[in-house]
Motif scaffolding. Structure first.
Motif: not given
Length: 340
Positions: A234-236, A39-46, A287-289
């Motif tokens: 860096g990834t949209p 959840s956090g990894v998906a929410a932080k970019p928003l 890995v993602l952020l």
């Protein structure tokens, strides 16, 4: 997804064998930890794209409440029979945990926020020892000491508390609410009169939506952000895709499997498995952020989880008169299991 019949079986122990029930419960707890961890990894970019953390929480909870609305209608009798449980679950287990957690990750790394949140076992033991005035085992107390010591490494206290103090306090608030989540998820399971967990989740989400609507003022949100792309190191990535993941996987699936697993296991055991959420979130954030933790923080995080494991797994056997080790409920009697 479980039917209402199998959910009641999870609450009263009927319809499944002891081994089958525990095996399924562990599997569900693992799925819940994995789902919550993302959840956090998906929410932080928003959040970084311009949405307020409370607005992201509102979207998450309101979207999940809409998905679960048919179950709320089906279990509307809960409004009369368990109003306090529904209110508490919605306020603490839904609105409180998510609001504090999302607010904290807007200021500190995802992994750090979750590791602070996993001080929940220590908070449970503090409640049992100092509020309920019940003794706790030495192993449980040792687990608490480990968890606190590990947390000191995570926040790098030797650097003068290098992390945002408010962010850490918000994460601690999430920990307090998580205690309520595990305790309330177990209500009634020892008497065989447990309410259907899917109904509890559905109304908890509705209550959480009402609370968050009053607090977050979603009508002020910039909804155009959801039609754009968010940057994930860096990834949209399409903002709508991230929101869909948060609602369907990290909320609906996570809560359903989590509450049902508590019914099949216990708050203590389910809490141990849930510690994997912090591991999953930390790895995904790395890995993602690109949120790298230092070596002392990694060691400290492992110590936090080890302490949480010891504290929660030191619960005495059911029916035992020994001091409690974890969990906010009384130790259950095991006459039915012994008879089997």
């Amino acid at each position: 997804m479980h039917t209402s019949e199998s959910s009641r079986a999870a609450g009263d122990g009927k319809g499944v064998g002891p081994g089958d029930g525990k095996g399924v419960g562990l599997g569900l707890a693992l799925v819940s930890a994995l789902a919550f961890g993302g959840s956090g990894v998906a929410a932080k970019p928003l959040i970084e794209a311009g949405l307020d953390p409370l607005h992201v929480v509102w979207l998450r909870v309101a979207g999940a409440a809409l998905v679960m609305l048919p179950l709320a209608v089906r279990h509307r009798a809960l409004l009369r029979s368990r109003p306090a449980l529904l209110a508490g679950f919605g306020l603490l287990g839904v609105a409180g945990v998510q609001a504090f957690y999302f607010a904290s990750i807007s200021r500190i790394p995802v992994g750090v926020a979750l590791l602070v949140e996993y001080l929940a076992p220590a908070l449970v033991l503090g409640w049992v020892r100092f509020v309920q005035r019940r003794p706790v085992t030495r192993a449980a107390a040792f687990g608490v000491v480990l968890a606190v010591g590990g947390l000191a490494c995570v926040v790098e206290v030797w650097s003068g508390l290098s992390f945002d103090a408010l962010g850490l306090l918000l994460a601690l608030g999430a920990a307090c609410c998580q205690v309520g989540y595990f305790v309330l998820s177990d209500q009634g399971s020892d008497s065989g009169a447990a309410p259907d967990p899917l109904g509890v989740i559905a109304y908890g989400l509705l209550v959480g939506t009402a609370v968050l609507t009053a607090v977050a003022h979603p009508w002020t949100m910039d909804f155009s952000v959801l039609t754009q792309r968010a940057d994930m190191n860096g990834t949209p990535v399409a903002a709508g895709l991230l929101l869909g993941w948060i609602v369907l996987i990290a909320t609906v699936l996570a809560y359903v499997t989590g509450v049902v697993s508590v019914r099949r296991l216990s708050p203590a055991i389910a809490g141990v498995v849930a510690c994997l959420e912090a591991v999953v979130a930390t790895v995904l954030a790395w890995v993602l952020l690109g949120e790298h933790l230092s070596a002392p923080q990694i060691v400290g995080g492992a110590v936090v989880l080890l302490g949480a494991f010891i504290a929660q797994s030191s619960t005495p056997a059911k029916g035992s008169l020994e001091p409690v080790a974890a969990g906010g409920t009384e130790s259950r009697l095991s006459a039915r299991e012994n008879a089997a």
